[in-house]
Design an enzyme around this catalytic site. Structure first.
Site, PDB file in Angstrom:
ATOM      1  N   LYS A 202       0.841  -1.027   0.002  1.00 10.15           N
ATOM      2  CA  LYS A 202       0.002   0.184  -0.091  1.00 10.15           C
ATOM      3  C   LYS A 202       1.028   1.369   0.069  1.00 10.15           C
ATOM      4  O   LYS A 202       2.035   1.213   0.517  1.00 10.15           O
ATOM      5  CB  LYS A 202      -1.066   0.052   1.049  1.00 10.15           C
ATOM      6  CG  LYS A 202      -1.891  -1.088   0.956  1.00 10.15           C
ATOM      7  CD  LYS A 202      -3.462  -0.777   1.247  1.00 10.15           C
ATOM      8  CE  LYS A 202      -4.470  -2.005   0.646  1.00 10.15           C
ATOM      9  NZ  LYS A 202      -5.372  -2.285   1.482  1.00 10.15           N
ATOM     10  N   ARG A 238      -3.663 -10.264   4.378  1.00 12.36           N
ATOM     11  CA  ARG A 238      -3.941 -10.123   2.765  1.00 12.36           C
ATOM     12  C   ARG A 238      -2.442  -9.622   2.071  1.00 12.36           C
ATOM     13  O   ARG A 238      -2.347  -8.606   2.296  1.00 12.36           O
ATOM     14  CB  ARG A 238      -5.102  -9.267   2.716  1.00 12.36           C
ATOM     15  CG  ARG A 238      -5.571  -9.276   1.370  1.00 12.36           C
ATOM     16  CD  ARG A 238      -6.782  -8.571   1.044  1.00 12.36           C
ATOM     17  NE  ARG A 238      -7.408  -8.533  -0.199  1.00 12.36           N
ATOM     18  CZ  ARG A 238      -7.156  -7.895  -1.273  1.00 12.36           C
ATOM     19  NH1 ARG A 238      -5.979  -6.950  -1.095  1.00 12.36           N
ATOM     20  NH2 ARG A 238      -7.566  -7.737  -2.504  1.00 12.36           N
TER      21      ARG A 238
HETATM   22  N1  HH2 Z   1      -7.443  -3.995  -0.071  1.00  7.12           N
HETATM   23  C1  HH2 Z   1      -7.614  -3.754  -1.253  1.00  7.12           C
HETATM   24  C2  HH2 Z   1      -8.818  -4.766  -1.721  1.00  7.12           C
HETATM   25  N2  HH2 Z   1      -9.440  -5.317  -0.888  1.00  7.12           N
HETATM   26  N3  HH2 Z   1      -9.916  -6.387   1.169  1.00  7.12           N
HETATM   27  C3  HH2 Z   1      -9.703  -6.328   2.583  1.00  7.12           C
HETATM   28  N4  HH2 Z   1     -10.576  -7.038   3.142  1.00  7.12           N
HETATM   29  N5  HH2 Z   1      -8.794  -5.701   2.998  1.00  7.12           N
HETATM   30  C4  HH2 Z   1      -7.979  -4.801   2.317  1.00  7.12           C
HETATM   31  O1  HH2 Z   1      -6.977  -4.125   2.757  1.00  7.12           O
HETATM   32  C5  HH2 Z   1      -8.103  -4.664   0.787  1.00  7.12           C
HETATM   33  C6  HH2 Z   1      -9.313  -5.437   0.300  1.00  7.12           C
HETATM   34  C7  HH2 Z   1      -6.641  -3.057  -2.130  1.00  7.12           C
HETATM   35  O2  HH2 Z   1      -5.731  -3.818  -2.690  1.00  7.12           O
HETATM   36  P1  HH2 Z   1      -5.616  -4.740  -3.953  1.00  7.12           P
HETATM   37  O3  HH2 Z   1      -6.555  -5.578  -4.206  1.00  7.12           O
HETATM   38  O4  HH2 Z   1      -4.428  -5.176  -4.056  1.00  7.12           O
HETATM   39  O5  HH2 Z   1      -5.943  -3.716  -4.988  1.00  7.12           O
HETATM   40  P2  HH2 Z   1      -7.158  -3.141  -5.863  1.00  7.12           P
HETATM   41  O6  HH2 Z   1      -8.112  -2.678  -5.032  1.00  7.12           O
HETATM   42  O7  HH2 Z   1      -6.444  -2.052  -6.649  1.00  7.12           O
HETATM   43  O8  HH2 Z   1      -7.404  -4.248  -6.676  1.00  7.12           O
END
Ligand code: HH2
Length: 257
Positions: A202, A238
């Protein structure tokens, strides 16, 4: 929890796993590396992102879920219909970044399937959430929100012991607010549910390292953040880089009392 984003636009791995075969092999690799579960998602929730239609989200995730049947899978969605299809295809957990505020059918789908549920805090919505997020007491407000959403989920028939909670790192929070949430994780742990944290790559991590415009953080910074959260009681992580986190957390776990 290994992250498999089946999206063109996720903030750190957008496009990497858009082809079902690539997503499948990434998921299998993560499980081989020690992930307990893989979180499959077809919608980016990065800052400033717009949503995705139901049809597009299903088109992205269903072929991947079909290929992963029999493996431990979580579905990262706020849509009841996506969750329903995923649970039919063997997913065990629904990871809802809206904490049941995005689709009123989702709670019933989770309850009806006897699935696990992750409730995450977000201030605002992805399109605008990073415009001056404000809290008087970030840990207290996030805990009060999650307590209320826990009540909603339980009232809808999801057993309390199937629910984990998540402070939502980066979802309507400044770097300092994210740090405060990790520092004061005890306030969330007091709700009595396992705490999941998503610190992996992040932007706050890159900002701590001195780049005020960072949009991602490094693997090393992610691992450091995960270990700090582990020390404060988080139990589900995660992450994009499974092997590095499994190794670091195994050692952190061996050292802890
Ligand atoms: N962060 C993201 C997406 N889903 N779910 C939970 N429970 N907690 C989190 O911190 C979280 C999440 C964002 O990260 P990422 O999936 O890598 O990116 P994107 O939303 O751009 O697909």
């Amino acid at each position: 929890m290994g992250i498999v984003n089946v999206t063109p636009d996720s903030f750190s791995d957008g496009g990497l796993h858009l082809q079902p075969d690539a997503a499948e092999s990434a998921a299998r690799r993560m499980i081989a590396e020690g992930a307990a579960i893989v979180d499959v998602g077809g919608e980016s929730t990065r800052p400033a992102s717009d949503g995705v239609t139901l049809d597009d989200e299903l088109r992205r995730v269903v072929p991947v879920l079909e290929r992963l049947q029999g493996l431990p899978v979580s579905i990262d969605t706020a849509k009841g219909e996506v969750a329903r299809r995923a649970l039919e295809l063997g997913a065990e957990l629904v990871n809802d970044v809206t904490a049941l505020r995005g689709d009123e059918t989702l709670a019933g789908v989770v309850a009806g399937a006897g699935a696990y549920l992750c409730l995450m805090h977000m201030q605002g919505e992805p399109r605008t959430m990073q415009r001056e997020p404000r809290y008087a007491d970030v840990a207290g407000e996030v805990a009060a929100f999650l307590e209320e959403r826990l009540g909603v989920a339980i009232a809808a028939g999801v057993p309390e012991e199937r629910i984990c909670i998540d402070p939502g790192i980066g979802f309507g929070k400044t770097t300092e607010q994210n740090l405060e949430l990790v520092r004061r994780l005890d306030v969330l742990l007091a709700l009595g549910r396992p705490v999941l944290v998503g610190l992996s790559r992040k932007s706050s991590l890159g900002r701590i390292l001195g780049d005020p415009e960072a949009t991602t953080g490094s693997t090393a910074a992610s691992v450091g953040a995960a270990v700090a959260a582990f020390d404060r009681g988080a139990s589900i992580f995660r992450v994009h880089d499974v092997r590095e986190h499994v190794e670091a957390l195994a050692v952190a776990g061996a050292v802890s009392p």
